[in-house]
Write an enzyme that holds these catalytic residues in place. Structure first.
Site, mmCIF file in Angstrom:
data_model
loop_
_atom_site.group_PDB
_atom_site.id
_atom_site.type_symbol
_atom_site.label_atom_id
_atom_site.label_comp_id
_atom_site.label_asym_id
_atom_site.label_seq_id
_atom_site.Cartn_x
_atom_site.Cartn_y
_atom_site.Cartn_z
ATOM 1 C CG HIS A 128 -2.001 0.760 1.037
ATOM 2 N ND1 HIS A 128 -3.236 0.575 0.324
ATOM 3 C CD2 HIS A 128 -2.490 2.142 1.695
ATOM 4 C CE1 HIS A 128 -4.014 1.463 0.450
ATOM 5 N NE2 HIS A 128 -3.483 2.366 1.127
ATOM 6 C CB THR B 163 -1.203 3.015 -3.001
ATOM 7 O OG1 THR B 163 -0.567 1.926 -2.898
ATOM 8 C CG2 THR B 163 -1.307 3.667 -1.426
ATOM 9 C CD GLU B 164 -4.954 5.974 0.504
ATOM 10 O OE1 GLU B 164 -6.164 6.579 0.314
ATOM 11 O OE2 GLU B 164 -4.651 5.175 1.462
ATOM 12 C CG MET B 165 -8.810 4.986 -5.906
ATOM 13 S SD MET B 165 -10.364 5.299 -6.481
ATOM 14 C CE MET B 165 -11.188 3.586 -6.072
ATOM 15 C CD1 TRP C 29 -8.544 7.780 -1.725
ATOM 16 C CD2 TRP C 29 -10.209 6.689 -2.333
ATOM 17 N NE1 TRP C 29 -8.227 6.608 -1.097
ATOM 18 C CE2 TRP C 29 -9.595 5.839 -1.221
ATOM 19 C CE3 TRP C 29 -11.445 6.149 -2.905
ATOM 20 C CZ2 TRP C 29 -10.250 4.713 -0.751
ATOM 21 C CZ3 TRP C 29 -11.920 5.002 -2.250
ATOM 22 C CH2 TRP C 29 -11.052 4.080 -1.571
#
Length: 463
Positions: free
Chosen positions: A109, A145-147, A299
């Site tokens: 991540h 990761t985190e879009m 995001w």
């Protein structure tokens, strides 16, 4: 009919203990095992287990008419193995229905997609190997990761073999365009891009239990009516959110599990919607245009950029120092070092250093185990300093480092010999003591009778 793509992200970081300056070079264990296990068990009981139970019931009930997509970080899978194997089993039960698509992401991540292509590919492969081992699927759709997404990252992802990627339907990127269509990458149009409908997604994940919200309370019927009110020409509704929305961020007493249970049935009974996985959407629709994202988006927060992780000097310093070690880590084969390297890259460490105190400050504080960003930075850099010392001993960076590593090896060898000699000396002393005790003659205690004792007393008086 419109397609509804329901996707959930699952991730929990390994948290560090309070690692002080004086621990550097002396103590190489960095993790707060108590916090990691306690938090994982709490989230498992509040979210993963009850939410998986609801979804399993709905997947079986609707027999292919209801489908979802999940991505689980490699770090989260490791924590399930350690602290909650029943959670892992419950996700496997979802996979066994055949109605769940597992997406790819970075194992740690991490933010590695922003920095190094080779390390990025390695992490994605490690993640997908683990997904295939546990769930019997090899992902074909990527969720970073985190879009985090950009034109260049999308191009890399396609060249790694993926057919589609998920990202945020950021307003400053789409402009007047709607996120409710399929798009493609601007550099490589063969990569399809699914854009998150942040308005409807955040209605569930952030606003659901807010009693000050003018739409409170939110029911499945009301939500489906909102979806029905969208432009009839739009083709899909991408609802992407953290899985911890259910039972953790939005607690059970808010009614969130009732919403999750009722939503599939209400949407299907309306006759206006189908539930499709990202792969099915890519096969079902054609892109309407390319989406141009020259600078990375995510995001997170109102800005939908990278400022949550790389928005200040503390974060940039930590990020730079971390990836300065990248080339040497590619040559390192020590499994413990590789594990620690993976954990150092977890993006949450950078998130804890964020100095936003306004619109998004409350969200950052909710997820932060540190009292301040500066404490998070100092703790992380102490850990990184110790890790660098260990790496220098295994994979020296310069001639000076090689000399230091050689001297350290000599010292360690001498310390090892000294420890063994001290142990042998203790054993010899112990054996010698036992031998002396065995050779001494046993002295029998002379028995005295009452009569003898009485005579002794009489004699004593006469004297």
């Amino acid at each position: 009919m419109k397609s509804v793509c329901l996707y959930f992200q699952i991730h929990q970081p390994f948290r560090y203990r309070k690692y002080r300056f004086f621990d550097i070079g002396n103590d190489h264990y960095y993790y707060d095992d108590y916090a990691n296990e306690t938090i994982l068990r709490k989230v498992a009981n509040n979210c993963y287990l009850p939410a998986n139970k609801v979804l399993l019931e709905q997947l079986k009930k609707h027999k292919g008419r209801f489908k979802i997509a999940l991505s689980i970080s490699g770090i989260a899978l490791e924590q399930f193995e350690l602290y909650a194997p029943e959670v892992l089993h419950s996700f496997q039960e979802l996979a066994d229905t055949g109605y769940v698509e597992f997406l790819s992401e970075t194992y740690s991540h991490s933010l590695v997609s922003l920095f190094d292509g080779e390390s990025f590919e390695r992490q994605v492969k490690d993640h997908d190997d683990k997904i295939e081992t546990y769930f019997g699927q090899r992902p074909t759709v990527f969720r970073n990761t985190e879009m985090i997404y950009s034109d260049d990252i999308g191009d890399k992802v396609y060249k790694m073999g993926f057919k589609a990627m998920l990202t945020e339907g950021a307003k400053h990127v789409l402009g007047w365009k709607s996120p409710n269509f399929l798009y493609c990458n601007a550099v490589n149009p063969r990569l399809k891009v699914l854009m998150r409908n942040y308005k409807l997604s955040d209605d569930i994940s952030f606003r659901f239990s807010n009693k000050g919200w003018n739409e409170y309370p939110l029911t499945a019927e009301k939500f489906v009516n909102w979806m029905n009110a969208l432009d009839k020409n739009e083709e899909m509704i991408n609802l992407f959110m953290d899985y911890e929305t259910f039972g953790e961020h939005q607690t059970k007493d808010s009614g969130i599990f009732d919403f999750l249970k009722n939503f599939p049935e209400v949407a299907l009974n309306s006759g206006e919607f189908t539930f499709d996985t990202p792969s099915e959407i890519v096969d079902k629709y054609q892109p309407i245009s390319a989406v141009h994202v020259p600078h990375p988006i995510s995001w997170a927060d109102e800005e939908r950029d990278l400022s949550a992780w790389l928005g200040n000097e503390l974060q940039e310093e930590a990020f730079g120092k971390l990836y300065d070690l990248k080339d040497r880590m590619l040559r390192c084969t020590d499994p413990v070092m590789i594990k620690d390297w993976n954990y150092l890259q977890i993006s949450d460490h950078m998130y804890y250093m964020c100095t936003k105190f306004f619109s998004d400050g409350e969200v950052h504080m909710y997820f932060n185990p540190y009292s301040s960003p500066y404490e998070a930075f100092i703790n992380y850099m102490n850990v990184l300093s110790d890790f660098r010392i260990r790496l220098n001993a295994l994979v020296p960076e310069s001639e000076t480092d090689r000399e230091i590593a050689a001297l350290k090896e000599v010292i360690d060898e001498k310390e090892d010999r000294l420890t063994k000699a001290e142990e042998e000396l203790r054993n010899l002393k112990k054996k010698l003591k036992e031998a002396k005790g065995a050779t001494l003659p046993k002295v029998e205690k002379k028995k005295t009778t009452k009569k003898t004792t009485a005579k002794s007393k009489t004699k004593s008086k006469s004297n």
